[in-house]
Design a protein around this motif. Structure first.
Motif, mmCIF file in Angstrom:
data_model
loop_
_atom_site.group_PDB
_atom_site.id
_atom_site.type_symbol
_atom_site.label_atom_id
_atom_site.label_comp_id
_atom_site.label_asym_id
_atom_site.label_seq_id
_atom_site.Cartn_x
_atom_site.Cartn_y
_atom_site.Cartn_z
ATOM 1 N N ILE A 1 0.881 -1.322 -0.074
ATOM 2 C CA ILE A 1 -0.137 0.283 -0.056
ATOM 3 C C ILE A 1 0.518 1.743 -0.282
ATOM 4 C CG2 ILE A 1 -1.961 1.468 0.877
ATOM 5 C CD1 ILE A 1 -2.266 -1.278 0.155
ATOM 6 N N CYS A 2 0.591 2.562 -0.973
ATOM 7 C CA CYS A 2 1.472 2.919 -1.110
ATOM 8 C C CYS A 2 1.339 4.485 -0.348
ATOM 9 C CB CYS A 2 1.666 3.674 -2.438
ATOM 10 S SG CYS A 2 2.629 5.418 -3.442
ATOM 11 N N ALA A 3 1.696 4.730 0.622
ATOM 12 C CA ALA A 3 1.854 6.173 1.626
ATOM 13 C C ALA A 3 0.991 7.002 1.276
ATOM 14 C CB ALA A 3 2.828 6.029 2.898
ATOM 15 N N ILE A 4 1.240 7.425 -0.247
ATOM 16 C CA ILE A 4 0.802 9.158 -0.716
ATOM 17 C C ILE A 4 -0.266 8.460 -1.683
ATOM 18 C CG2 ILE A 4 1.670 10.220 -2.072
ATOM 19 C CD1 ILE A 4 4.690 9.348 -1.187
ATOM 20 N N HIS A 5 -0.493 7.002 -2.520
ATOM 21 C CA HIS A 5 -1.250 6.872 -3.476
ATOM 22 C C HIS A 5 -2.364 6.188 -3.766
ATOM 23 C CE1 HIS A 5 2.495 8.002 -5.572
ATOM 24 N NE2 HIS A 5 1.553 9.736 -6.133
ATOM 25 N N GLY A 6 -2.556 5.485 -2.189
ATOM 26 C CA GLY A 6 -3.649 4.808 -1.393
ATOM 27 C C GLY A 6 -2.771 3.193 -2.644
ATOM 28 N N GLN B 1 14.533 20.498 -9.593
ATOM 29 C CA GLN B 1 14.580 20.312 -10.947
ATOM 30 C C GLN B 1 13.726 18.935 -10.867
ATOM 31 O OE1 GLN B 1 18.035 19.548 -13.881
ATOM 32 N NE2 GLN B 1 16.279 18.856 -15.636
ATOM 33 N N TYR B 2 13.637 18.503 -9.716
ATOM 34 C CA TYR B 2 12.658 16.886 -9.349
ATOM 35 C C TYR B 2 11.645 17.607 -8.179
ATOM 36 C CZ TYR B 2 16.463 15.451 -12.826
ATOM 37 O OH TYR B 2 17.219 14.628 -13.889
ATOM 38 N N ALA B 3 11.385 18.422 -7.806
ATOM 39 C CA ALA B 3 11.122 19.098 -6.444
ATOM 40 C C ALA B 3 9.569 18.583 -7.010
ATOM 41 C CB ALA B 3 10.871 20.223 -6.257
ATOM 42 N N ASN B 4 9.454 18.496 -8.028
ATOM 43 C CA ASN B 4 7.710 17.025 -7.777
ATOM 44 C C ASN B 4 7.908 16.257 -8.322
ATOM 45 O OD1 ASN B 4 6.499 20.078 -8.200
ATOM 46 N ND2 ASN B 4 7.469 20.926 -9.761
ATOM 47 N N ALA B 5 8.696 15.351 -7.737
ATOM 48 C CA ALA B 5 8.917 14.253 -8.327
ATOM 49 C C ALA B 5 7.655 13.355 -7.090
ATOM 50 C CB ALA B 5 10.291 13.593 -7.747
ATOM 51 N N GLU B 6 7.311 12.176 -8.260
ATOM 52 C CA GLU B 6 6.373 11.797 -7.175
ATOM 53 C C GLU B 6 6.827 10.210 -6.642
ATOM 54 O OE1 GLU B 6 1.426 10.770 -7.837
ATOM 55 O OE2 GLU B 6 2.606 10.478 -10.228
ATOM 56 N N PRO B 7 6.982 10.226 -5.587
ATOM 57 C CA PRO B 7 7.683 8.724 -4.986
ATOM 58 C C PRO B 7 6.629 7.905 -4.872
ATOM 59 C CG PRO B 7 7.692 10.497 -3.153
ATOM 60 C CD PRO B 7 7.007 11.552 -4.584
ATOM 61 N N HIS B 8 6.583 6.898 -4.555
ATOM 62 C CA HIS B 8 5.453 5.873 -4.071
ATOM 63 C C HIS B 8 6.269 4.446 -2.978
ATOM 64 C CE1 HIS B 8 3.598 6.654 -8.583
ATOM 65 N NE2 HIS B 8 4.980 6.243 -8.773
ATOM 66 N N PHE B 9 5.551 5.413 -1.496
ATOM 67 C CA PHE B 9 6.210 5.076 -0.716
ATOM 68 C C PHE B 9 5.325 4.426 0.607
ATOM 69 C CE2 PHE B 9 8.808 5.669 3.497
ATOM 70 C CZ PHE B 9 10.124 6.312 3.102
ATOM 71 N N ILE B 10 6.309 3.329 0.667
ATOM 72 C CA ILE B 10 5.137 2.580 1.392
ATOM 73 C C ILE B 10 6.088 2.843 3.138
ATOM 74 C CG2 ILE B 10 5.050 -0.077 2.155
ATOM 75 C CD1 ILE B 10 5.691 -1.076 -0.684
ATOM 76 N N GLY B 11 4.770 2.674 3.884
ATOM 77 C CA GLY B 11 5.349 3.529 5.154
ATOM 78 C C GLY B 11 5.247 4.391 5.352
ATOM 79 N N GLY B 12 6.386 4.735 6.480
ATOM 80 C CA GLY B 12 7.204 6.270 6.350
ATOM 81 C C GLY B 12 5.965 6.746 8.020
#
Length: 211
Positions: A52-57, A190-201
């Motif tokens: 489960i992605c903590a950001i996108h669910g 330049q990568y400030a808008n990078a979209e991570p797919h992070f588990i947990g955190g």
């Protein structure tokens, strides 16, 4: 974009840190590099039907495609799905057998924080504990993580202090890029808008807003 072949060699960076030490923040910062994917607490993959992605669910464009039943090495599968050859994970220990795959180059970042600061954070979250309990937990957890790296003789390790990361994050990231053999001159903004797919955190929303 899937541009990593399952037989291609990859690097897994395992950030080993005690709680309240900034490992989520450091992982996400490293993930702003175009060659790096922020994965997070990858051990959770072994404990759930689907990560489960903590950001996108549940609708995460990465983890919704991840197959926990596949015979493919899970780290290699994650690299293939992200299209990145470097994965950054936090405190992986249950999946150490999969990390021993000869196609994986293992790197460790030992992230240490001043024990007094850790104890203060610990007691703020667990007020029923006392300073002795907090100090003992910091010592034991740090000792355990240090032991992991000593036992893994075929890896490379870098020790890093949280206080240094917070004082000069840009220079710290450049040093870590050199440790990972990747370009250390990229523009973070330049990568400030990078979209991570992070588990947990820990407090994932606040950390992502600070990138």
């Amino acid at each position: 974009m899937d541009c990593i072949d399952q037989d291609q060699r990859i690097t897994v960076v395992n950030i080993l840190a005690v709680s309240f030490t900034g490992s989520t923040w450091l992982n996400l910062m490293l993930g702003t590099h175009p060659e790096v994917a922020s994965i997070g607490e990858f051990d959770r993959v072994a404990k759930m039907d689907r990560p489960i992605c903590a950001i996108h669910g549940d609708e995460c464009p990465l983890w919704s495609r991840f197959d926990t039943e596949s015979d493919e090495n899970p780290f290699l599968q994650a690299a293939r799905l992200t299209g990145k050859r470097i994965l950054v994970v936090n405190n992986v220990r249950r999946m150490r057998k999969q990390l021993e795959d000869p196609r994986i180059d293992r790197r460790y970042i030992l992230l240490c924080r001043d024990g007094r600061a850790y104890a203060a954070s610990h007691l703020k979250k667990k007020p029923d504990d006392n300073i002795g309990q907090a100090t003992w937990k910091w010592f034991r957890e740090w000792e355990r993580r240090l032991t992991w790296t000593i036992k893994d003789r075929h890896s490379k390790t870098r020790m890093l202090h949280f206080e240094k990361v917070s004082a000069d994050p840009t220079e710290t990231l450049r040093e870590l890029c050199r440790f990972l053999d990747i370009d250390d001159q990229y523009d973070l903004s330049q990568y400030a808008n990078a979209e991570p797919h992070f588990i947990g955190g820990n407090e994932i929303g606040r950390h992502t807003s600070e990138l």
